[in-house]
Write an enzyme that holds these catalytic residues in place. Sequence first.
Site, PDB file in Angstrom:
ATOM      1  N   GLU A 284      16.719  52.208  46.331  1.00  0.00           N
ATOM      2  CA  GLU A 284      16.980  51.490  45.080  1.00  0.00           C
ATOM      3  C   GLU A 284      18.434  51.014  45.100  1.00  0.00           C
ATOM      4  OE1 GLU A 284      15.758  54.039  41.688  1.00  0.00           O
ATOM      5  OE2 GLU A 284      14.904  55.287  43.276  1.00  0.00           O
TER       6      GLU A 284
ATOM      7  N   TYR B 143      14.052  44.908  38.315  1.00  0.00           N
ATOM      8  CA  TYR B 143      14.136  45.042  36.864  1.00  0.00           C
ATOM      9  C   TYR B 143      15.597  45.111  36.435  1.00  0.00           C
ATOM     10  CZ  TYR B 143      14.679  50.003  38.141  1.00  0.00           C
ATOM     11  OH  TYR B 143      15.097  51.172  38.711  1.00  0.00           O
TER      12      TYR B 143
ATOM     13  N   ASP C  77      18.543  47.147  34.571  1.00  0.00           N
ATOM     14  CA  ASP C  77      18.928  48.521  34.248  1.00  0.00           C
ATOM     15  C   ASP C  77      20.315  48.489  33.619  1.00  0.00           C
ATOM     16  OD1 ASP C  77      19.330  51.223  34.055  1.00  0.00           O
ATOM     17  OD2 ASP C  77      19.527  51.577  36.198  1.00  0.00           O
TER      18      ASP C  77
ATOM     19  N   GLU D   3      18.435  45.794  39.303  1.00  0.00           N
ATOM     20  CA  GLU D   3      18.134  46.840  40.271  1.00  0.00           C
ATOM     21  C   GLU D   3      16.890  46.432  41.049  1.00  0.00           C
ATOM     22  OE1 GLU D   3      17.404  51.679  40.592  1.00  0.00           O
ATOM     23  OE2 GLU D   3      18.498  50.796  38.905  1.00  0.00           O
TER      24      GLU D   3
ATOM     25  N   TRP E 281       3.851  52.777  40.761  1.00  0.00           N
ATOM     26  CA  TRP E 281       3.998  53.115  42.169  1.00  0.00           C
ATOM     27  C   TRP E 281       2.748  53.799  42.705  1.00  0.00           C
ATOM     28  CZ3 TRP E 281       7.761  50.984  44.839  1.00  0.00           C
ATOM     29  CH2 TRP E 281       8.944  50.614  44.196  1.00  0.00           C
TER      30      TRP E 281
END
Length: 475
Positions: A8, A68, A70, A75, A435
């Site tokens: 990430e 998205y 954040d 991110e 996920w």
Amino acid sequence: MDRIVGIETEYGCLMSSEELRCNSEVWPAKVKNYLFNKARAGTIDLHYRDYEEPPGNGGFLLNGGRLYLDMGHIEYASPECLHLHDLVTYEMAGDELLRSSLVALEASDRVSFIKNNVDHHTGATFGCHENYLMKREAQFTPSVLGTLLTFLATRQIFTGAGRVGQANPLAFDFEPPQAETPVAFQLSQRADHIVNDIYQWVQFNRAIINARDEPLADYRKYRRLHLLIGDSNMSPFANALKIGTTAAVLSLLEQRQLPRNLVLNDAVRSTRDISRDPTRKWIVDLENGKTIGALDVQWQFHDLAQRHLRERDPETDWLLETWSFVLESIEQNPQALIGGVDWITKKWLLETFMASEEVGWDDPWLQSLDLEYHNIDPTRGLFFSVTPGKRVAEWNNSFQPATATRIPPANTRASGRARAVAFFQDRHQPYVINWDSIAHDSRDFLVMGDPFETYNTEVDKFLAKPRPPATSADD
């Protein structure tokens, strides 16, 4: 590597003076909206994921990953990858998505995305979180965790992105920082911001290891190791070393082959001390009262990996050979790692600049150049101005991230998820994508609990099931 891994990456956004009149969160939102609404790179979330992620805040991508907002920044989470080369490729795909968006929006001359971990001017920090799938039965005893922390604290000698200066964040107990000797340059951007070794909550107490047990897979078989200590690497070579060596050490952990008597007295302090040590001796205190250098620590892990993991597959053999090459070069010829190890590359660039301009480490110019090293635009980022040696260059030039922005890895759960993303792009029907599952509405779920499976057939059958047409709110 043969281990499910994902990264990430949080990106900073740098705007020109004319753009600074608008809110700093405007361009991350514009790029997110462009990717989902215009470029059709994925499907936007229709539901709340939690209180900080309302509908429309982000979504899953055609490559199986996720993008998205954040807390105002973008991110990007890579899809699950099984091989090291794939992981680096899909991490770089995040850069490609953002770069191409700014070009399409005709803003690349005014707006840049920066893959760094600290903003010298505002004090904001940006994370690079690593996720490693592990067997549930892996033994995380205090000594095992202590040994793992020793590896993570010392790996920064080849994974650190480098930074000018220092920070003194308050620890969780809010003790005021003591006066310290000024630091001109250090190995890691994250080291100063890590205040605990193992902790569950991320935002106010950054730890080396995040203790939250959220496997995103079959809870009975797997756990997910979530690391917060890593820097964002500009060099694909450094990124491969960071992920590959850590995955190798986790294999040693699962085989109960970790070195003995190699637990640090204080992993957090050692992380900071190594990062700030200008002598490059990197001496740390062990729990047993002895001292050892970070290079010697890494050699011990390497030698065990060489003994137990070699000849598994060509990628592991490449990693073991490259790991030893890097450790030897750090000690004997650091310039061989320019373009390969980020902190060495950045320090060389900055020292070359200082010599030509006759300025010192305290010149504000250095902080600006530090930031520009991480600019993901190849025409502006300082990392891209470096010509590495043949060994590093061959690896760094072996990637095609543009292809990976829309095609998922073919050998993990990301493949099946990507089919669902593409399916729902063209249908005005309710869906939930996660996920480890997909849902056509709030009642019809397909659980995907094994990240090693593609679920291509299962997803196709699930999506082909006859369902009543969606009804509008007015019906």
